[in-house]
Design a protein around this motif. Sequence first.
Motif, PDB file in Angstrom:
ATOM      1  N   PRO A   1     -44.525  14.123 -66.808  1.00 13.11           N
ATOM      2  CA  PRO A   1     -44.117  13.665 -68.142  1.00 13.11           C
ATOM      3  C   PRO A   1     -44.572  12.238 -68.429  1.00 13.11           C
ATOM      4  CG  PRO A   1     -42.325  14.861 -67.095  1.00 13.11           C
ATOM      5  CD  PRO A   1     -43.384  14.703 -66.053  1.00 13.11           C
ATOM      6  N   GLU A   2     -44.546  11.387 -67.395  1.00 10.97           N
ATOM      7  CA  GLU A   2     -44.983   9.996 -67.581  1.00 10.97           C
ATOM      8  C   GLU A   2     -46.475   9.924 -67.877  1.00 10.97           C
ATOM      9  OE1 GLU A   2     -41.267  10.287 -65.540  1.00 10.97           O
ATOM     10  OE2 GLU A   2     -43.223  11.113 -64.949  1.00 10.97           O
ATOM     11  N   GLU A   3     -47.249  10.770 -67.242  1.00 11.92           N
ATOM     12  CA  GLU A   3     -48.687  10.798 -67.501  1.00 11.92           C
ATOM     13  C   GLU A   3     -48.975  11.324 -68.906  1.00 11.92           C
ATOM     14  OE1 GLU A   3     -50.646  11.410 -63.082  1.00 11.92           O
ATOM     15  OE2 GLU A   3     -49.836  13.167 -64.128  1.00 11.92           O
TER      16      GLU A   3
ATOM     17  N   PRO B   1     -61.241  -1.906 -70.318  1.00 11.97           N
ATOM     18  CA  PRO B   1     -62.005  -0.943 -69.519  1.00 11.97           C
ATOM     19  C   PRO B   1     -63.077  -0.248 -70.359  1.00 11.97           C
ATOM     20  CG  PRO B   1     -59.658  -0.703 -69.102  1.00 11.97           C
ATOM     21  CD  PRO B   1     -59.793  -1.637 -70.271  1.00 11.97           C
ATOM     22  N   LEU B   2     -64.272  -0.137 -69.795  1.00 12.66           N
ATOM     23  CA  LEU B   2     -65.406   0.503 -70.463  1.00 12.66           C
ATOM     24  C   LEU B   2     -66.029   1.502 -69.503  1.00 12.66           C
ATOM     25  CD1 LEU B   2     -67.714   0.690 -72.667  1.00 12.66           C
ATOM     26  CD2 LEU B   2     -68.820  -1.177 -71.402  1.00 12.66           C
ATOM     27  N   ILE B   3     -66.367   2.677 -70.025  1.00 13.01           N
ATOM     28  CA  ILE B   3     -67.137   3.658 -69.272  1.00 13.01           C
ATOM     29  C   ILE B   3     -68.380   3.965 -70.096  1.00 13.01           C
ATOM     30  CG2 ILE B   3     -67.156   5.936 -68.199  1.00 13.01           C
ATOM     31  CD1 ILE B   3     -64.049   5.749 -68.212  1.00 13.01           C
TER      32      ILE B   3
ATOM     33  N   ALA C   1     -62.317   8.700 -68.327  1.00 12.20           N
ATOM     34  CA  ALA C   1     -61.425   7.953 -69.226  1.00 12.20           C
ATOM     35  C   ALA C   1     -59.965   8.303 -68.961  1.00 12.20           C
ATOM     36  CB  ALA C   1     -61.790   8.253 -70.676  1.00 12.20           C
ATOM     37  N   VAL C   2     -59.676   9.587 -68.842  1.00  9.23           N
ATOM     38  CA  VAL C   2     -58.293  10.011 -68.587  1.00  9.23           C
ATOM     39  C   VAL C   2     -57.796   9.449 -67.263  1.00  9.23           C
ATOM     40  CG1 VAL C   2     -56.855  12.012 -68.033  1.00  9.23           C
ATOM     41  CG2 VAL C   2     -58.377  12.088 -70.021  1.00  9.23           C
TER      42      VAL C   2
ATOM     43  N   ALA D   1     -54.516   5.755 -64.181  1.00 12.22           N
ATOM     44  CA  ALA D   1     -54.478   4.786 -63.084  1.00 12.22           C
ATOM     45  C   ALA D   1     -53.856   3.484 -63.570  1.00 12.22           C
ATOM     46  CB  ALA D   1     -55.887   4.533 -62.550  1.00 12.22           C
ATOM     47  N   GLY D   2     -54.182   3.087 -64.792  1.00 10.88           N
ATOM     48  CA  GLY D   2     -53.597   1.884 -65.368  1.00 10.88           C
ATOM     49  C   GLY D   2     -52.103   2.033 -65.596  1.00 10.88           C
ATOM     50  N   GLN D   3     -51.698   3.260 -65.976  1.00  9.10           N
ATOM     51  CA  GLN D   3     -50.269   3.522 -66.210  1.00  9.10           C
ATOM     52  C   GLN D   3     -49.489   3.434 -64.905  1.00  9.10           C
ATOM     53  OE1 GLN D   3     -48.601   6.604 -65.257  1.00  9.10           O
ATOM     54  NE2 GLN D   3     -46.648   6.057 -66.222  1.00  9.10           N
TER      55      GLN D   3
END
Length: 244
Positions: free
Chosen positions: A17-19, A142-144, A233-234, A239-241
């Motif tokens: 749920p957090e993701e 962040p850039l991809i 991106a996901v 990962a940042g979360q």
Amino acid sequence: MISRTERLNRTALLRTPEEMEALAAAHVMLLGLGGVGSYAAEALCRAGIGEMTLVDNDTVAPSNLNRQLPALVSTIGQRKTDVVAQRMKDIAPDMALHCVNAFYLPENPVRIPENCTLVIDAIDTVSAKIDLAVRCNQREIPLISCMGMGNRLDPAQIRLGDLFQTTNCPLCRVMRRELRKRGVTSLPCVYSLEPARAPRQVEGAETRATGRTAPGSVSYVPSVAGLYLAYAAVEKILAGQSEK
């Protein structure tokens, strides 16, 4: 109306749920809606990204029909932003969607939103890719970035990694050299191990403003690269979360 919960029920089987909340709260800016960017945009929409800014100033052309998601006989001549936005709104009516009809250029850059979580570069112009990478680095966004996918036939050779560890890509070589000069030493990217092929001479082939023949392409190389971008991106967003 179909709810977000109904729409993303299958995704929620694999994400906490957090993701799911982190994806809903994310704002992704995607530049370029061609063969790579259009697939990245739709994959992110279907993945549950809550807000997106789409940047492109091109219209659908007959030569796009072999590989680009917005390209249909019925959409030729329409803005790519309009066609992609209409598809995405039909998939996720609750998504906050912003379209910018412009080409990103170093002398006239498109503004990166203040609340932008992550930027995806699916544009062709080398000077623009370099400028975008420098600006994102300066702002710690962040850039991809996607490297060259033209003149290639094997999607199994597409990889996700750091620009400064890539091989067999002339665009990567130029990007590495120019970014080092500007103090950028790392850039997540999607690239191909396959050496670019020399395109055949075909009557009526599309030419660029420079007079050079446009690169050859097939349906299953840029699309796979776009899906790699969406995946990266996901994972970066989540990962940042988890680091918070």
